[in-house]
Scaffold this motif. Structure first.
Motif, PDB file in Angstrom:
ATOM      1  N   LEU A 106       0.823  -1.206   0.000  1.00 35.11           N
ATOM      2  CA  LEU A 106       0.000   0.000   0.000  1.00 35.11           C
ATOM      3  C   LEU A 106       0.861   1.261   0.000  1.00 35.11           C
ATOM      4  O   LEU A 106       0.547   2.237  -0.685  1.00 35.11           O
ATOM      5  N   ASP A 107       1.957   1.234   0.745  1.00 31.57           N
ATOM      6  CA  ASP A 107       2.870   2.379   0.786  1.00 31.57           C
ATOM      7  C   ASP A 107       3.457   2.674  -0.591  1.00 31.57           C
ATOM      8  O   ASP A 107       3.753   3.820  -0.917  1.00 31.57           O
ATOM      9  N   CYS A 108       3.608   1.632  -1.392  1.00 31.69           N
ATOM     10  CA  CYS A 108       4.202   1.787  -2.727  1.00 31.69           C
ATOM     11  C   CYS A 108       3.147   1.932  -3.819  1.00 31.69           C
ATOM     12  O   CYS A 108       3.454   1.799  -5.002  1.00 31.69           O
ATOM     13  N   GLY A 109       1.908   2.208  -3.438  1.00 31.96           N
ATOM     14  CA  GLY A 109       0.884   2.553  -4.416  1.00 31.96           C
ATOM     15  C   GLY A 109      -0.123   1.482  -4.766  1.00 31.96           C
ATOM     16  O   GLY A 109      -1.047   1.738  -5.534  1.00 31.96           O
ATOM     17  N   ALA A 110       0.038   0.277  -4.241  1.00 33.23           N
ATOM     18  CA  ALA A 110      -0.937  -0.775  -4.556  1.00 33.23           C
ATOM     19  C   ALA A 110      -2.318  -0.364  -4.046  1.00 33.23           C
ATOM     20  O   ALA A 110      -2.449   0.343  -3.041  1.00 33.23           O
ATOM     21  N   VAL A 111      -3.339  -0.817  -4.752  1.00 34.81           N
ATOM     22  CA  VAL A 111      -4.722  -0.533  -4.389  1.00 34.81           C
ATOM     23  C   VAL A 111      -5.261  -1.753  -3.641  1.00 34.81           C
ATOM     24  O   VAL A 111      -5.106  -2.886  -4.114  1.00 34.81           O
ATOM     25  N   VAL A 112      -5.881  -1.527  -2.493  1.00 34.49           N
ATOM     26  CA  VAL A 112      -6.322  -2.635  -1.642  1.00 34.49           C
ATOM     27  C   VAL A 112      -7.235  -3.605  -2.407  1.00 34.49           C
ATOM     28  O   VAL A 112      -7.184  -4.823  -2.180  1.00 34.49           O
ATOM     29  N   GLU A 113      -8.036  -3.101  -3.336  1.00 34.03           N
ATOM     30  CA  GLU A 113      -8.921  -3.969  -4.117  1.00 34.03           C
ATOM     31  C   GLU A 113      -8.142  -4.884  -5.062  1.00 34.03           C
ATOM     32  O   GLU A 113      -8.699  -5.859  -5.576  1.00 34.03           O
ATOM     33  N   ASN A 114      -6.892  -4.572  -5.311  1.00 30.98           N
ATOM     34  CA  ASN A 114      -6.050  -5.387  -6.196  1.00 30.98           C
ATOM     35  C   ASN A 114      -5.133  -6.332  -5.431  1.00 30.98           C
ATOM     36  O   ASN A 114      -4.158  -6.836  -5.989  1.00 30.98           O
ATOM     37  N   ILE A 115      -5.442  -6.562  -4.161  1.00 29.30           N
ATOM     38  CA  ILE A 115      -4.670  -7.497  -3.338  1.00 29.30           C
ATOM     39  C   ILE A 115      -5.623  -8.600  -2.874  1.00 29.30           C
ATOM     40  O   ILE A 115      -6.621  -8.335  -2.214  1.00 29.30           O
ATOM     41  N   ILE A 116      -5.305  -9.827  -3.259  1.00 32.79           N
ATOM     42  CA  ILE A 116      -6.131 -10.987  -2.913  1.00 32.79           C
ATOM     43  C   ILE A 116      -5.383 -11.798  -1.865  1.00 32.79           C
ATOM     44  O   ILE A 116      -4.209 -12.127  -2.047  1.00 32.79           O
ATOM     45  N   ARG A 117      -6.062 -12.141  -0.796  1.00 33.51           N
ATOM     46  CA  ARG A 117      -5.450 -12.965   0.251  1.00 33.51           C
ATOM     47  C   ARG A 117      -6.211 -14.279   0.371  1.00 33.51           C
ATOM     48  O   ARG A 117      -7.431 -14.294   0.448  1.00 33.51           O
ATOM     49  N   TRP A 118      -5.441 -15.355   0.382  1.00 33.36           N
ATOM     50  CA  TRP A 118      -5.985 -16.669   0.678  1.00 33.36           C
ATOM     51  C   TRP A 118      -5.188 -17.254   1.840  1.00 33.36           C
ATOM     52  O   TRP A 118      -3.974 -17.050   1.944  1.00 33.36           O
ATOM     53  N   ASP A 119      -5.863 -18.011   2.689  1.00 37.02           N
ATOM     54  CA  ASP A 119      -5.205 -18.723   3.778  1.00 37.02           C
ATOM     55  C   ASP A 119      -5.160 -20.208   3.464  1.00 37.02           C
ATOM     56  O   ASP A 119      -6.093 -20.749   2.852  1.00 37.02           O
ATOM     57  N   VAL A 120      -4.068 -20.853   3.865  1.00 38.84           N
ATOM     58  CA  VAL A 120      -3.917 -22.304   3.749  1.00 38.84           C
ATOM     59  C   VAL A 120      -3.493 -22.833   5.119  1.00 38.84           C
ATOM     60  O   VAL A 120      -2.988 -22.068   5.949  1.00 38.84           O
ATOM     61  N   PRO A 121      -3.692 -24.129   5.384  1.00 37.10           N
ATOM     62  CA  PRO A 121      -3.410 -24.646   6.730  1.00 37.10           C
ATOM     63  C   PRO A 121      -1.958 -24.500   7.194  1.00 37.10           C
ATOM     64  O   PRO A 121      -1.717 -24.167   8.355  1.00 37.10           O
ATOM     65  N   GLY A 122      -0.999 -24.772   6.318  1.00 36.28           N
ATOM     66  CA  GLY A 122       0.396 -24.728   6.747  1.00 36.28           C
ATOM     67  C   GLY A 122       1.307 -24.344   5.600  1.00 36.28           C
ATOM     68  O   GLY A 122       0.870 -24.135   4.466  1.00 36.28           O
ATOM     69  N   SER A 123       2.592 -24.274   5.885  1.00 34.88           N
ATOM     70  CA  SER A 123       3.560 -23.881   4.855  1.00 34.88           C
ATOM     71  C   SER A 123       3.630 -24.898   3.722  1.00 34.88           C
ATOM     72  O   SER A 123       3.810 -24.527   2.566  1.00 34.88           O
ATOM     73  N   PHE A 124       3.480 -26.160   4.040  1.00 35.94           N
ATOM     74  CA  PHE A 124       3.514 -27.195   3.007  1.00 35.94           C
ATOM     75  C   PHE A 124       2.435 -26.956   1.953  1.00 35.94           C
ATOM     76  O   PHE A 124       2.628 -27.244   0.773  1.00 35.94           O
ATOM     77  N   GLU A 125       1.304 -26.410   2.360  1.00 32.84           N
ATOM     78  CA  GLU A 125       0.179 -26.175   1.463  1.00 32.84           C
ATOM     79  C   GLU A 125       0.297 -24.876   0.663  1.00 32.84           C
ATOM     80  O   GLU A 125      -0.543 -24.588  -0.199  1.00 32.84           O
ATOM     81  N   LEU A 126       1.323 -24.096   0.897  1.00 36.54           N
ATOM     82  CA  LEU A 126       1.509 -22.843   0.163  1.00 36.54           C
ATOM     83  C   LEU A 126       1.635 -23.070  -1.342  1.00 36.54           C
ATOM     84  O   LEU A 126       1.109 -22.294  -2.141  1.00 36.54           O
ATOM     85  N   THR A 127       2.318 -24.123  -1.731  1.00 39.69           N
ATOM     86  CA  THR A 127       2.517 -24.393  -3.159  1.00 39.69           C
ATOM     87  C   THR A 127       1.183 -24.610  -3.862  1.00 39.69           C
ATOM     88  O   THR A 127       0.907 -23.990  -4.899  1.00 39.69           O
ATOM     89  N   TYR A 128       0.356 -25.460  -3.311  1.00 38.20           N
ATOM     90  CA  TYR A 128      -0.944 -25.740  -3.938  1.00 38.20           C
ATOM     91  C   TYR A 128      -1.824 -24.489  -3.955  1.00 38.20           C
ATOM     92  O   TYR A 128      -2.427 -24.148  -4.977  1.00 38.20           O
ATOM     93  N   GLY A 129      -1.909 -23.791  -2.827  1.00 39.07           N
ATOM     94  CA  GLY A 129      -2.721 -22.582  -2.764  1.00 39.07           C
ATOM     95  C   GLY A 129      -2.261 -21.535  -3.756  1.00 39.07           C
ATOM     96  O   GLY A 129      -3.071 -20.872  -4.417  1.00 39.07           O
ATOM     97  N   THR A 130      -0.954 -21.395  -3.890  1.00 33.51           N
ATOM     98  CA  THR A 130      -0.396 -20.419  -4.829  1.00 33.51           C
ATOM     99  C   THR A 130      -0.701 -20.822  -6.269  1.00 33.51           C
ATOM    100  O   THR A 130      -1.079 -19.988  -7.095  1.00 33.51           O
TER     101      THR A 130
END
Length: 160
Positions: free
Chosen positions: A48-72
């Motif tokens: 946000l400090d560098c100009g990103a618009v909050v509506e253009n940021i998508i957040r997803w949660d996954v159970p653990g670090s191992f699941e980051l690859t699939y979620g990404t």
């Protein structure tokens, strides 16, 4: 330690591309949430400090670090962001589980960077102690999430 004499939150805004036209994804591990939430906040603040618009940021949660690859991977296919930050925290325990999770997570994120044209930023702390993780998620060494956001902006600009 590589971060011992470096503040992870320091960046020169004049050298960072404006992020207003980019779409970002953030995939956050729920495991060690007291750490990953701090990392996510650092990333959000820097974007946000560098100009990103909050509506253009998508957040997803996954159970653990191992699941980051699939979620990404799923986020790349569904939303086609300009860059994704994969946020996790793995803290050394008494077994080899730490080694397997850290290695597989790093390899998985590397593989995504090779396979897709969307840069995936590795923001996974792999610390020996909870205190080390605290120090790097908004503590005395700054915030690795901030550093990852700056990398995401630079890589998004590189791809456009």
């Amino acid at each position: 330690m590589a971060t011992e004499n470096k503040n992870l939150s320091v960046y020169d805004k004049a050298t960072i591309p404006n992020a207003k036209d980019f779409r970002f994804g953030i995939v956050v591990s729920e495991w060690n949430s007291e750490i990953t939430e701090g990392l996510c906040q650092g990333a959000m603040d820097a974007l946000l400090d560098c100009g990103a618009v909050v509506e253009n940021i998508i957040r997803w949660d996954v159970p653990g670090s191992f699941e980051l690859t699939y979620g990404t991977k799923k986020m790349i296919k569904k939303h086609e962001p300009d860059a994704i930050i994969a946020i996790g925290s793995v803290i050394q325990g008494e077994t080899k589980h730490f080694d397997f999770v850290c290695g597989a997570t790093a390899e998985g994120i590397k593989d995504l960077n090779v396979k897709y044209d969307t840069p995936v930023i590795f923001c996974v702390l792999t610390d020996n102690t909870m205190q080390q993780a605290i120090d790097r998620s908004g503590g005395k060494h700054g915030n690795k999430g901030t550093e990852a956001a700056i990398a995401a902006i630079k890589m998004a600009a590189l791809g456009n």
